[in-house]
Design an enzyme around this catalytic site. Structure first.
Site, PDB file in Angstrom:
ATOM      1  N   THR A  13       0.842  -1.197   0.000  1.00  0.00           N
ATOM      2  CA  THR A  13       0.000   0.000   0.000  1.00  0.00           C
ATOM      3  C   THR A  13       0.881   1.252   0.000  1.00  0.00           C
ATOM      4  O   THR A  13       2.011   1.236   0.472  1.00  0.00           O
ATOM      5  CB  THR A  13      -0.940   0.026   1.210  1.00  0.00           C
ATOM      6  N   GLY A  14       0.335   2.327  -0.552  1.00  0.00           N
ATOM      7  CA  GLY A  14       1.080   3.581  -0.603  1.00  0.00           C
ATOM      8  C   GLY A  14       2.344   3.452  -1.424  1.00  0.00           C
ATOM      9  O   GLY A  14       3.423   3.841  -0.982  1.00  0.00           O
ATOM     10  N   GLY A  18       8.222   7.024  -3.554  1.00  0.00           N
ATOM     11  CA  GLY A  18       9.019   6.826  -2.352  1.00  0.00           C
ATOM     12  C   GLY A  18       9.343   5.390  -2.017  1.00  0.00           C
ATOM     13  O   GLY A  18       9.636   4.560  -2.889  1.00  0.00           O
ATOM     14  N   ILE A  19       9.286   5.071  -0.728  1.00  0.00           N
ATOM     15  CA  ILE A  19       9.678   3.761  -0.227  1.00  0.00           C
ATOM     16  C   ILE A  19       8.791   2.657  -0.807  1.00  0.00           C
ATOM     17  O   ILE A  19       9.266   1.585  -1.177  1.00  0.00           O
ATOM     18  CB  ILE A  19       9.635   3.742   1.307  1.00  0.00           C
ATOM     19  N   GLY A  20       7.492   2.916  -0.889  1.00  0.00           N
ATOM     20  CA  GLY A  20       6.588   1.910  -1.434  1.00  0.00           C
ATOM     21  C   GLY A  20       6.912   1.556  -2.869  1.00  0.00           C
ATOM     22  O   GLY A  20       6.936   0.375  -3.242  1.00  0.00           O
ATOM     23  N   SER A 138       8.671   4.178  12.047  1.00  0.00           N
ATOM     24  CA  SER A 138       9.525   5.352  11.872  1.00  0.00           C
ATOM     25  C   SER A 138      10.383   5.523  13.114  1.00  0.00           C
ATOM     26  O   SER A 138       9.959   5.163  14.222  1.00  0.00           O
ATOM     27  CB  SER A 138       8.676   6.612  11.672  1.00  0.00           C
ATOM     28  N   TYR A 151       2.292  12.646  14.566  1.00  0.00           N
ATOM     29  CA  TYR A 151       2.852  11.604  13.699  1.00  0.00           C
ATOM     30  C   TYR A 151       3.660  10.602  14.528  1.00  0.00           C
ATOM     31  O   TYR A 151       3.527   9.386  14.351  1.00  0.00           O
ATOM     32  CB  TYR A 151       3.738  12.253  12.645  1.00  0.00           C
TER      33      TYR A 151
END
Length: 251
Positions: A13-14, A18-20, A138, A151
């Site tokens: 997902t996502g 970026g990272i995904g 994170s 966050y």
């Protein structure tokens, strides 16, 4: 590449950027059939083309339960199972105590906590022994960060979800782990500084001062850590938090 995910079905997902996206490329190159999600259709289509290897995109807001049902209905119909689930979608913004809004709390916890919970729960009927669930955490979940408390709290919650779920899934043969990046050069990170390129670079330069390795990470480096957790190389790794942070949260 060594086909470490050969014949595996992976959902990320996502993964529009970026990272995904970097992880989807690595998984696909390692032999997985990859389904990716994103909220923006145009970005999703671009990512699918970039990944290649027969990757498929399903427009999904992970905080929307109907969207998740539609995602998993398609995966069930086309693939019949999920071997690797990377619950990566999420995000958040900067607001210090005194300026935090209800909208920020609802949005951040909706994306990072509610979205993760139901992304995983709704996938379980398609998963079985040997399955790997990876949650994006994170370093912010382990340390204080100015103006980033909402966050940070949401990512601390993700860490404890993995701890509890590892117990809940005892006997299923499904592993769940958290992958916690430090500062990584992604569109999501630099956007915290706004649209100005100079301010974005200043933000990256600031993060460099916090990292013992003396540089920010690259999305491809996090993707390689995700590959480890997804593969049978991590067959006895469960309930853990793997930091890929250049030492940021380790000193």
């Amino acid at each position: 590449m060594h086909d470490r995910l050969k014949s595996k079905i992976a959902v990320i997902t996502g993964a529009s950027t970026g990272i995904g996206l970097a992880t989807a490329k690595v998984f696909a190159a390692e032999g997985a059939t990859v389904y990716i999600t994103g909220r923006r259709q145009a970005a999703l289509e671009s990512a699918v083309a970039e990944i290649g290897h027969g990757a498929m995109g399903v427009q999904t807001d992970s905080a929307n339960l109907d969207d998740l049902d539609r995602l998993y209905d398609r995966v069930k119909a086309e693939a019949g199972r999920i071997d690797v689930l990377f619950a990566n979608a999420g995000g958040g913004g900067l607001l210090p105590l005194g300026q935090i809004t209800e909208e920020q709390v609802d949005d951040t916890f909706g994306r990072n906590v509610k979205g993760v919970i139901f992304t995983v729960q709704k996938a379980l009927p398609l998963m079985g022994k040997g399955g790997s669930i990876i949650l994006t955490g994170s370093t912010a979940g382990s340390r204080g960060t100015a103006a980033f408390s909402v966050y940070s709290a949401s990512k601390a919650a993700v860490r404890n979800l993995a701890r509890s779920w590892a117990i809940d899934m005892k006997g299923t043969g499904i592993r769940v782990n958290v992958l916690s990046p430090g500062p990584v050069r992604t569109p999501g990170l630099v956007s915290l500084a706004g649209d100005d390129a100079v301010q974005q670079q200043e933000l990256l330069d600031y993060f460099v001062t916090l990292i013992p390795l003396g540089r920010v990470g690259e999305a491809e480096e996090i993707a390689k850590a995700a590959l480890f957790l997804a593969s049978d190389d991590a067959s006895f790794v469960n309930g853990s938090e793997l930091f890929a942070d250049g030492g940021t949260a380790q000193v």
